[in-house]
Design a protein around this motif. Structure first.
Motif, short mmCIF file in Angstrom:
data_model
loop_
_atom_site.label_atom_id
_atom_site.label_comp_id
_atom_site.label_asym_id
_atom_site.label_seq_id
_atom_site.Cartn_x
_atom_site.Cartn_y
_atom_site.Cartn_z
N VAL A 10 -7.93 2.48 -0.22
CA VAL A 10 -8.09 1.28 0.68
C VAL A 10 -8.20 1.43 2.13
O VAL A 10 -8.57 0.85 3.10
CB VAL A 10 -7.59 0.06 0.42
N GLU A 12 -3.93 1.25 -3.11
CA GLU A 12 -3.61 -0.31 -3.56
C GLU A 12 -4.68 -0.46 -4.47
O GLU A 12 -5.94 -0.11 -4.46
CB GLU A 12 -3.93 -1.20 -2.30
N ASP A 13 -4.34 -1.30 -5.58
CA ASP A 13 -5.19 -1.74 -6.80
C ASP A 13 -5.70 -0.45 -7.53
O ASP A 13 -7.01 -0.56 -7.59
CB ASP A 13 -6.24 -2.62 -6.11
N ASN A 14 -5.13 0.51 -7.25
CA ASN A 14 -5.34 2.03 -8.08
C ASN A 14 -6.62 2.33 -7.29
O ASN A 14 -7.61 3.10 -7.93
CB ASN A 14 -5.92 1.97 -9.51
N LYS A 15 -7.01 2.28 -5.99
CA LYS A 15 -8.03 2.76 -5.23
C LYS A 15 -7.67 3.18 -3.77
O LYS A 15 -6.82 2.55 -3.34
CB LYS A 15 -9.45 1.76 -5.55
N TYR A 19 -2.14 -2.87 7.23
CA TYR A 19 -2.41 -1.67 6.52
C TYR A 19 -2.42 -0.58 7.73
O TYR A 19 -2.24 0.67 7.56
CB TYR A 19 -3.44 -1.56 5.66
N ARG A 59 -3.56 -7.27 6.54
CA ARG A 59 -2.53 -7.13 5.76
C ARG A 59 -1.51 -5.95 6.41
O ARG A 59 -0.40 -5.70 5.92
CB ARG A 59 -2.80 -6.59 4.42
N ASP A 105 -12.12 -5.81 3.19
CA ASP A 105 -11.54 -6.65 2.27
C ASP A 105 -9.80 -6.55 2.18
O ASP A 105 -9.27 -7.43 1.65
CB ASP A 105 -11.75 -6.33 0.94
N TYR A 106 -9.27 -5.53 2.67
CA TYR A 106 -7.94 -5.15 2.91
C TYR A 106 -7.33 -5.33 4.14
O TYR A 106 -6.20 -5.19 4.55
CB TYR A 106 -7.42 -3.96 2.31
N MET A 137 0.75 -1.12 0.15
CA MET A 137 -0.18 0.09 -0.02
C MET A 137 0.87 1.09 -0.03
O MET A 137 1.89 1.39 0.79
CB MET A 137 -0.97 0.02 1.20
#
Length: 175
Positions: free
Chosen positions: A64, A59-62, A108, A106, A102-103, A1
Motif C-alpha cells: 500500500v 497492510e491487508d496483505n498487499k 503512512y 492514516r 485508499d490508504y 502498516m
C-alpha cells in the motif's frame, strides 16, 4: 502498516503498485499533460531491491506504500550549495515515496519518512536529500515538519515527464 525491505518476490506487485500511483499522479495539475512514462522504472526498482534500498509498506496483505533510498540523483543536484559538503556515498536520495489513495489519511507517508530517517541513520549516512516538483505542496509540508530544509530550485528533465520542470531540493542533515 508494516514496513519491510522489498525482495524479488515483491517485484510484480510493486510494479503494479507504482503503475497505479503513476496514473493517480498523472491526474495532478502540477504535472504537464499527466505522467508520460512511469516512475520509477522497473530497472530502477530491480536495482533498488538488489541494493537493499527499496522499501514497501504492507497492510491487508498487499503493498500500500513504498519508497526508495539510494545514491542516484540528477546532475542538477551537483549545481547547488547543500547544507553539508559530503561525498555522494555519504548522502542518500529519497525517491518515489507513495501511498495508495485508499490508504491516505492514516499517517503512512509519515511512517515512511520516519523509516527512511531511521534507515539512513543506521547506515551511517550524513543526510537525506530529495526533490519535489514545484506545485506538489502537500509532501513539502510533511518533509519540512521532519526538519528537511529547502536548498534551491532547479530545472530537471526526468524521463517520465519529458520536459524541463522546476524542482525544489530539500535536505535533512542527520546528526
Amino acid at each position: 502498516m508494516k514496513i519491510v525491505q522489498a525482495t524479488n518476490d515483491n517485484l510484480t506487485e510493486l510494479m503494479s503498485f507504482y503503475s497505479v500511483m503513476c496514473d493517480v499522479l498523472g491526474e495532478k495539475s502540477f504535472l504537464p499533460n499527466g505522467d508520460k512514462g512511469g516512475f520509477p522504472s522497473q530497472a530502477m526498482v530491480e536495482e533498488s531491491i538488489k541494493g537493499g534500498c527499496q522499501f514497501i509498506g504492507i497492510e491487508d496483505n498487499k503493498i500500500v506504500a513504498a519508497y526508495i533510498l539510494n545514491h542516484d540523483c540528477d546532475s542538477a543536484y551537483n549545481t547547488v550549495r547543500w547544507q553539508i559538503n559530503a561525498a555522494k556515498n555519504e548522502v542518500v536520495i529519497m525517491h518515489a515515496l507513495r501511498v495508495l489513495p485508499d490508504y491516505g489519511g492514516r499517517g503512512y507517508s509519515k511512517q515512511l519518512v520516519e523509516h527512511a530517517i531511521q534507515t539512513a541513520r543506521s547506515r551511517g549516512w550524513k543526510a537525506i536529500r530529495l526533490d519535489c516538483l514545484k506545485g506538489n505542496d502537500i509532501p513539502v509540508k510533511m518533509y519540512q515538519s521532519y526538519g528537511f530544509k529547502y536548498v534551491d530550485t532547479v530545472d530537471i528533465t526526468y524521463v517520465d515527464i519529458g520536459i524541463p520542470m522546476p524542482f525544489h531540493l530539500y535536505e535533512l542533515v542527520l546528526g
